[in-house]
Design a protein around this motif. Structure first.
Motif, PDB file in Angstrom:
ATOM      1  N   GLY A   1      53.058  78.590  46.722  1.00 46.99           N
ATOM      2  CA  GLY A   1      53.140  77.484  47.662  1.00 46.99           C
ATOM      3  C   GLY A   1      54.390  77.606  48.510  1.00 46.99           C
ATOM      4  O   GLY A   1      55.113  78.616  48.455  1.00 46.99           O
ATOM      5  N   PRO A   2      54.710  76.589  49.308  1.00 50.08           N
ATOM      6  CA  PRO A   2      55.855  76.679  50.219  1.00 50.08           C
ATOM      7  C   PRO A   2      57.184  77.000  49.538  1.00 50.08           C
ATOM      8  O   PRO A   2      57.948  77.834  50.024  1.00 50.08           O
ATOM      9  CB  PRO A   2      55.868  75.294  50.882  1.00 50.08           C
TER      10      PRO A   2
ATOM     11  N   ARG B   1      46.378  81.708  49.487  1.00 51.48           N
ATOM     12  CA  ARG B   1      47.823  81.587  49.322  1.00 51.48           C
ATOM     13  C   ARG B   1      48.445  82.942  48.989  1.00 51.48           C
ATOM     14  O   ARG B   1      49.532  83.269  49.478  1.00 51.48           O
ATOM     15  CB  ARG B   1      48.156  80.566  48.229  1.00 51.48           C
TER      16      ARG B   1
ATOM     17  N   GLY C   1      53.786  80.898  41.572  1.00 50.54           N
ATOM     18  CA  GLY C   1      53.510  79.867  42.551  1.00 50.54           C
ATOM     19  C   GLY C   1      53.733  80.361  43.957  1.00 50.54           C
ATOM     20  O   GLY C   1      54.863  80.704  44.338  1.00 50.54           O
TER      21      GLY C   1
ATOM     22  N   VAL D   1      48.670  75.716  53.967  1.00 50.55           N
ATOM     23  CA  VAL D   1      49.906  76.053  53.259  1.00 50.55           C
ATOM     24  C   VAL D   1      50.918  74.917  53.394  1.00 50.55           C
ATOM     25  O   VAL D   1      51.518  74.489  52.418  1.00 50.55           O
ATOM     26  CB  VAL D   1      50.501  77.373  53.788  1.00 50.55           C
ATOM     27  N   LYS D   2      51.111  74.398  54.616  1.00 48.60           N
ATOM     28  CA  LYS D   2      52.098  73.341  54.830  1.00 48.60           C
ATOM     29  C   LYS D   2      51.670  72.451  55.979  1.00 48.60           C
ATOM     30  O   LYS D   2      51.302  72.939  57.055  1.00 48.60           O
ATOM     31  CB  LYS D   2      53.470  73.950  55.137  1.00 48.60           C
TER      32      LYS D   2
ATOM     33  N   GLY E   1      54.740  69.425  48.133  1.00 48.37           N
ATOM     34  CA  GLY E   1      53.978  69.472  46.894  1.00 48.37           C
ATOM     35  C   GLY E   1      54.378  68.377  45.933  1.00 48.37           C
ATOM     36  O   GLY E   1      53.549  67.858  45.174  1.00 48.37           O
TER      37      GLY E   1
ATOM     38  N   ASP F   1      49.649  83.690  41.603  1.00 51.71           N
ATOM     39  CA  ASP F   1      48.941  82.458  41.929  1.00 51.71           C
ATOM     40  C   ASP F   1      47.478  82.730  41.607  1.00 51.71           C
ATOM     41  O   ASP F   1      47.139  83.805  41.104  1.00 51.71           O
ATOM     42  CB  ASP F   1      49.140  82.090  43.404  1.00 51.71           C
TER      43      ASP F   1
ATOM     44  N   PHE G   1      45.698  68.948  52.130  1.00 51.43           N
ATOM     45  CA  PHE G   1      46.736  69.689  51.410  1.00 51.43           C
ATOM     46  C   PHE G   1      46.462  69.680  49.906  1.00 51.43           C
ATOM     47  O   PHE G   1      46.540  70.712  49.233  1.00 51.43           O
ATOM     48  CB  PHE G   1      48.093  69.053  51.726  1.00 51.43           C
TER      49      PHE G   1
ATOM     50  N   LYS H   1      43.594  71.841  48.958  1.00 47.84           N
ATOM     51  CA  LYS H   1      43.781  73.236  49.393  1.00 47.84           C
ATOM     52  C   LYS H   1      42.596  73.718  50.241  1.00 47.84           C
ATOM     53  O   LYS H   1      42.030  74.777  50.022  1.00 47.84           O
ATOM     54  CB  LYS H   1      44.024  74.141  48.185  1.00 47.84           C
TER      55      LYS H   1
END
Length: 383
Positions: free
Chosen positions: A187-188, A214, A185, A373-374, A39, A209, A365, A368
């Motif tokens: 995210g990862p 996610r 958050g 996700v990754k 990110g 989020d 990425f 989104k």
């Protein structure tokens, strides 16, 4: 070699660059086997970080095989597989001796803020990153950790940054058994903060989020409750009510400068360039946590200032802790969590690409799309 290069805001491409070479007797050259998109790389992509120069190669999460080495390297041999911390540390300065490797004063002597970092802006030393076929690794006896023979690169790849960062975020929250933790958050990094909160004995973990996929991933992967802040009106009041009216014991900001928030912060930060990112998540943490609670900040913000509700934090008696992650100190411990099966680190990978397809991976990425996700890149051959 082939390497991803920055071409200006929202523009990256893969092109030929000179192979890295040994510049100091403590260097090694790695043949990169896996490189992830973080990110934080999106902050660079979007032109939010000062002194990000055209032509530089991003990438601070990577594994590789030792191809060449300086004459003073003692702990590695050609052919060794290693995972490398994102922060570059000398191992001997005032901060490194105290295991504060994110604050190393020799790898980035021009700055009084952060250590050197692979593939970031020149404010962190101008080191080339690992989204390439090869990369130079300074202080090779200090940072890189050998990958056990019975483990593959993707199992340990996230020891380079996001797993230790999430873990340190939970650790800084000083979570006590049974406490309620809110992670802003999903995210990862937020996902690993959630997993780490459970490891530290949390009794309840709530993810916040606004992106449905996610939140769904967080619910499945980290076994947490979820809140979509766009669906609840006043998110702070909603969370406080979920926590018995008093508020959470610990709040973790795993969002950083690109938070969706008030229009004022958007104008100040992104249009006028007068603020180093919207502090929406920090302020939500301060407002959501109970009096006497802990706020942990691991989301990335830039200098020089933000409109943070410091008066509220003072009057509530809060403890605020924050730092770039001192990655190397956590790597052996977290490796054991992965090996034992307590944390499936590679389980957050949703997309794999060849290096040639890195621009496509970046935009997927960043936007989104496709429930991403990754992303992980394979610089040699296809992922």
């Amino acid at each position: 070699m082939r390497a991803l290069t920055y071409q200006g805001p929202s523009k990256v491409r893969v092109e030929n660059k000179p192979d890295p070479r040994i510049e100091h007797p403590q260097d090694v050259i790695l043949k990169v086997t896996r490189a992830a998109i973080c990110g934080s790389d999106l902050h660079l992509l979007h032109g939010l970080v000062p002194d990000t120069r055209v032509g530089c190669t991003f990438g601070h999460e990577f594994t590789g095989v030792v191809e060449d080495m300086g004459r003073e390297v003692k702990s590695l041999r050609q052919g060794d597989r290693v995972v490398v911390p994102f922060n570059i540390s000398c191992g001997s300065c005032f901060y490194c001796q105290r295991h504060l490797t994110a604050l190393c004063e020799n790898s980035n002597p021009a700055s009084d803020v952060a250590s050197g970092v692979y593939g970031y802006s020149h404010t962190t030393g101008g080191f080339e990153g690992g989204q390439a076929e090869y990369v130079r690794v300074p202080y090779a006896d200090v940072g890189p950790m050998k990958i056990p023979d019975d483990m593959d690169e993707e199992e340990v790849l996230f020891l380079s940054d996001i797993f230790p960062t999430g873990y340190q975020g939970a650790e800084m929250g000083e979570i006590k058994a049974g406490e309620t933790v809110v992670v802003f958050g999903a995210g990862p990094v937020g996902l690993f903060a959630m997993k780490s909160a459970w490891l530290m004995g949390a009794g309840r973990v709530i993810a916040v989020d606004h992106i449905p996929y996610r939140l769904a991933f967080a619910e499945q992967y980290a076994k947490v409750e979820t809140v979509n802040f766009k669906e609840v009106g006043d998110v702070v009041m909603h969370l406080r009510e979920m926590c018995g009216g008093r508020g959470a014991d610990v709040c973790i900001d795993a969002v950083g400068m690109e938070a969706d928030g008030s229009k004022m912060h958007t104008v100040l930060g992104l249009v006028m360039k007068a603020e180093a990112g919207a502090p929406t998540a920090i302020n939500w943490c301060i407002d959501t946590v109970r009096k006497g609670g802990n706020v942990s900040i691991i989301g990335v913000y830039g200098p020089p200032w933000n409109l943070v509700s410091i008066g509220t934090a003072m009057n509530k008696g809060l403890t605020l802790r924050m730092n770039q992650c001192n990655v190397r100190r956590y790597m052996p411990h977290l490796l054991e969590h992965i090996r034992s099966g307590r944390v499936d680190a590679k389980g957050i990978i949703t997309h794999r690409f060849s290096l040639e397809d890195a621009p496509q991976a970046y935009h997927l990425f960043a936007q989104k799309r496709d429930n991403c996700v990754k992303c992980v890149l394979a610089p040699h051959g296809h992922a």
